[in-house]
Design a protein around this motif. Structure first.
Motif, PDB file in Angstrom:
ATOM      1  N   ILE A 186       0.832  -1.206   0.000  1.00  0.00           N
ATOM      2  CA  ILE A 186       0.000   0.000   0.000  1.00  0.00           C
ATOM      3  C   ILE A 186       0.866   1.255   0.000  1.00  0.00           C
ATOM      4  O   ILE A 186       0.611   2.210  -0.742  1.00  0.00           O
ATOM      5  CB  ILE A 186      -0.964  -0.015   1.207  1.00  0.00           C
ATOM      6  CG1 ILE A 186      -2.001  -1.123   1.022  1.00  0.00           C
ATOM      7  CG2 ILE A 186      -1.643   1.330   1.394  1.00  0.00           C
ATOM      8  CD1 ILE A 186      -2.812  -1.416   2.257  1.00  0.00           C
ATOM      9  N   LYS A 187       1.951   1.256   0.798  1.00  0.00           N
ATOM     10  CA  LYS A 187       2.830   2.422   0.847  1.00  0.00           C
ATOM     11  C   LYS A 187       3.535   2.653  -0.482  1.00  0.00           C
ATOM     12  O   LYS A 187       3.641   3.786  -0.957  1.00  0.00           O
ATOM     13  CB  LYS A 187       3.858   2.256   1.962  1.00  0.00           C
ATOM     14  CG  LYS A 187       3.264   2.462   3.341  1.00  0.00           C
ATOM     15  CD  LYS A 187       4.316   2.373   4.417  1.00  0.00           C
ATOM     16  CE  LYS A 187       3.700   2.648   5.771  1.00  0.00           C
ATOM     17  NZ  LYS A 187       4.697   2.589   6.848  1.00  0.00           N
ATOM     18  N   ARG A 188       4.002   1.565  -1.119  1.00  0.00           N
ATOM     19  CA  ARG A 188       4.680   1.707  -2.417  1.00  0.00           C
ATOM     20  C   ARG A 188       3.707   2.162  -3.495  1.00  0.00           C
ATOM     21  O   ARG A 188       4.060   2.960  -4.361  1.00  0.00           O
ATOM     22  CB  ARG A 188       5.323   0.383  -2.820  1.00  0.00           C
ATOM     23  CG  ARG A 188       6.548   0.072  -2.023  1.00  0.00           C
ATOM     24  CD  ARG A 188       7.171  -1.215  -2.452  1.00  0.00           C
ATOM     25  NE  ARG A 188       8.320  -1.540  -1.617  1.00  0.00           N
ATOM     26  CZ  ARG A 188       8.898  -2.718  -1.586  1.00  0.00           C
ATOM     27  NH1 ARG A 188       8.439  -3.698  -2.330  1.00  0.00           N
ATOM     28  NH2 ARG A 188       9.920  -2.935  -0.798  1.00  0.00           N
ATOM     29  N   ARG A 189       2.476   1.639  -3.455  1.00  0.00           N
ATOM     30  CA  ARG A 189       1.464   2.039  -4.429  1.00  0.00           C
ATOM     31  C   ARG A 189       1.156   3.530  -4.298  1.00  0.00           C
ATOM     32  O   ARG A 189       1.103   4.254  -5.284  1.00  0.00           O
ATOM     33  CB  ARG A 189       0.196   1.217  -4.219  1.00  0.00           C
ATOM     34  CG  ARG A 189      -0.910   1.545  -5.202  1.00  0.00           C
ATOM     35  CD  ARG A 189      -2.222   0.993  -4.764  1.00  0.00           C
ATOM     36  NE  ARG A 189      -2.602   1.639  -3.517  1.00  0.00           N
ATOM     37  CZ  ARG A 189      -3.577   1.218  -2.731  1.00  0.00           C
ATOM     38  NH1 ARG A 189      -4.234   0.127  -3.024  1.00  0.00           N
ATOM     39  NH2 ARG A 189      -3.886   1.863  -1.631  1.00  0.00           N
ATOM     40  N   ASP A 190       0.972   3.982  -3.052  1.00  0.00           N
ATOM     41  CA  ASP A 190       0.692   5.401  -2.820  1.00  0.00           C
ATOM     42  C   ASP A 190       1.862   6.282  -3.263  1.00  0.00           C
ATOM     43  O   ASP A 190       1.657   7.353  -3.834  1.00  0.00           O
ATOM     44  CB  ASP A 190       0.367   5.655  -1.350  1.00  0.00           C
ATOM     45  CG  ASP A 190      -0.987   5.095  -0.955  1.00  0.00           C
ATOM     46  OD1 ASP A 190      -1.752   4.691  -1.860  1.00  0.00           O
ATOM     47  OD2 ASP A 190      -1.275   5.073   0.254  1.00  0.00           O
ATOM     48  N   GLU A 191       3.077   5.829  -3.000  1.00  0.00           N
ATOM     49  CA  GLU A 191       4.255   6.591  -3.409  1.00  0.00           C
ATOM     50  C   GLU A 191       4.305   6.716  -4.936  1.00  0.00           C
ATOM     51  O   GLU A 191       4.563   7.794  -5.474  1.00  0.00           O
ATOM     52  CB  GLU A 191       5.514   5.886  -2.901  1.00  0.00           C
ATOM     53  CG  GLU A 191       6.802   6.608  -3.208  1.00  0.00           C
ATOM     54  CD  GLU A 191       8.016   5.849  -2.696  1.00  0.00           C
ATOM     55  OE1 GLU A 191       9.111   6.125  -3.211  1.00  0.00           O
ATOM     56  OE2 GLU A 191       7.865   4.990  -1.816  1.00  0.00           O
ATOM     57  N   TYR A 192       4.035   5.637  -5.644  1.00  0.00           N
ATOM     58  CA  TYR A 192       4.013   5.657  -7.103  1.00  0.00           C
ATOM     59  C   TYR A 192       2.929   6.603  -7.618  1.00  0.00           C
ATOM     60  O   TYR A 192       3.163   7.397  -8.542  1.00  0.00           O
ATOM     61  CB  TYR A 192       3.786   4.247  -7.645  1.00  0.00           C
ATOM     62  CG  TYR A 192       3.499   4.220  -9.120  1.00  0.00           C
ATOM     63  CD1 TYR A 192       4.518   4.380 -10.045  1.00  0.00           C
ATOM     64  CD2 TYR A 192       2.204   4.049  -9.593  1.00  0.00           C
ATOM     65  CE1 TYR A 192       4.260   4.370 -11.411  1.00  0.00           C
ATOM     66  CE2 TYR A 192       1.924   4.037 -10.943  1.00  0.00           C
ATOM     67  CZ  TYR A 192       2.963   4.197 -11.860  1.00  0.00           C
ATOM     68  OH  TYR A 192       2.692   4.188 -13.198  1.00  0.00           O
ATOM     69  N   LEU A 193       1.738   6.531  -7.019  1.00  0.00           N
ATOM     70  CA  LEU A 193       0.639   7.396  -7.451  1.00  0.00           C
ATOM     71  C   LEU A 193       0.962   8.865  -7.215  1.00  0.00           C
ATOM     72  O   LEU A 193       0.592   9.722  -8.013  1.00  0.00           O
ATOM     73  CB  LEU A 193      -0.657   7.003  -6.742  1.00  0.00           C
ATOM     74  CG  LEU A 193      -1.249   5.647  -7.130  1.00  0.00           C
ATOM     75  CD1 LEU A 193      -2.450   5.324  -6.271  1.00  0.00           C
ATOM     76  CD2 LEU A 193      -1.613   5.614  -8.597  1.00  0.00           C
ATOM     77  N   ARG A 194       1.673   9.178  -6.125  1.00  0.00           N
ATOM     78  CA  ARG A 194       2.076  10.561  -5.870  1.00  0.00           C
ATOM     79  C   ARG A 194       3.090  11.029  -6.903  1.00  0.00           C
ATOM     80  O   ARG A 194       3.031  12.161  -7.379  1.00  0.00           O
ATOM     81  CB  ARG A 194       2.661  10.687  -4.462  1.00  0.00           C
ATOM     82  CG  ARG A 194       1.608  10.800  -3.405  1.00  0.00           C
ATOM     83  CD  ARG A 194       2.214  11.126  -2.043  1.00  0.00           C
ATOM     84  NE  ARG A 194       1.679  10.147  -1.101  1.00  0.00           N
ATOM     85  CZ  ARG A 194       2.402   9.264  -0.422  1.00  0.00           C
ATOM     86  NH1 ARG A 194       3.704   9.271  -0.499  1.00  0.00           N
ATOM     87  NH2 ARG A 194       1.816   8.404   0.377  1.00  0.00           N
ATOM     88  N   GLU A 195       4.049  10.158  -7.251  1.00  0.00           N
ATOM     89  CA  GLU A 195       5.067  10.525  -8.241  1.00  0.00           C
ATOM     90  C   GLU A 195       4.449  10.776  -9.610  1.00  0.00           C
ATOM     91  O   GLU A 195       4.891  11.664 -10.337  1.00  0.00           O
ATOM     92  CB  GLU A 195       6.124   9.423  -8.345  1.00  0.00           C
ATOM     93  CG  GLU A 195       7.047   9.336  -7.151  1.00  0.00           C
ATOM     94  CD  GLU A 195       7.966   8.132  -7.222  1.00  0.00           C
ATOM     95  OE1 GLU A 195       7.882   7.368  -8.205  1.00  0.00           O
ATOM     96  OE2 GLU A 195       8.764   7.960  -6.290  1.00  0.00           O
ATOM     97  N   GLU A 196       3.437  10.019  -9.960  1.00  0.00           N
ATOM     98  CA  GLU A 196       2.784  10.176 -11.257  1.00  0.00           C
ATOM     99  C   GLU A 196       1.782  11.317 -11.272  1.00  0.00           C
ATOM    100  O   GLU A 196       1.250  11.656 -12.317  1.00  0.00           O
ATOM    101  CB  GLU A 196       2.074   8.871 -11.648  1.00  0.00           C
ATOM    102  CG  GLU A 196       3.001   7.714 -11.886  1.00  0.00           C
ATOM    103  CD  GLU A 196       3.921   7.938 -13.072  1.00  0.00           C
ATOM    104  OE1 GLU A 196       3.440   8.424 -14.112  1.00  0.00           O
ATOM    105  OE2 GLU A 196       5.123   7.637 -12.941  1.00  0.00           O
ATOM    106  N   GLY A 197       1.491  11.899 -10.121  1.00  0.00           N
ATOM    107  CA  GLY A 197       0.554  13.006 -10.031  1.00  0.00           C
ATOM    108  C   GLY A 197      -0.900  12.572  -9.976  1.00  0.00           C
ATOM    109  O   GLY A 197      -1.792  13.379 -10.172  1.00  0.00           O
ATOM    110  N   ILE A 198      -1.122  11.308  -9.732  1.00  0.00           N
ATOM    111  CA  ILE A 198      -2.492  10.796  -9.654  1.00  0.00           C
ATOM    112  C   ILE A 198      -3.078  11.037  -8.260  1.00  0.00           C
ATOM    113  O   ILE A 198      -4.249  11.358  -8.114  1.00  0.00           O
ATOM    114  CB  ILE A 198      -2.522   9.300 -10.019  1.00  0.00           C
ATOM    115  CG1 ILE A 198      -2.043   9.124 -11.463  1.00  0.00           C
ATOM    116  CG2 ILE A 198      -3.907   8.716  -9.846  1.00  0.00           C
ATOM    117  CD1 ILE A 198      -1.793   7.700 -11.867  1.00  0.00           C
TER     118      ILE A 198
END
Length: 68
Positions: A39-51
């Motif tokens: 969940i933490k990695r998914r959220d980090e990825y979504l933040r980096e992509e601007g989603i």
């Protein structure tokens, strides 16, 4: 209203279990750790992509149209 004797009611009622049965085995700690990491990695990825965009102190907004 229908009247029924206590003895007759006891005969017809089902037996009440004394203890609750365990529905399943408890989740192992490694599974919980893995799901938290995911969940933490998914959220980090979504933040980096601007989603996933931060709206406030503890609020986040899912920007669905970020890639367009």
């Amino acid at each position: 209203m229908r009247k029924i004797k206590l003895e007759d009611w006891k005969k017809k009622s089902s037996s009440i279990p004394k203890e609750k049965k365990i529905k399943g085995r408890p989740t192992p700690k490694w599974k919980l750790r893995d799901s938290i990491r995911y969940i933490k990695r998914r959220d980090e990825y979504l933040r980096e992509e601007g989603i996933l965009v931060k709206k406030g102190d503890r609020k986040w907004k899912l920007n669905v149209f970020a890639s367009q």
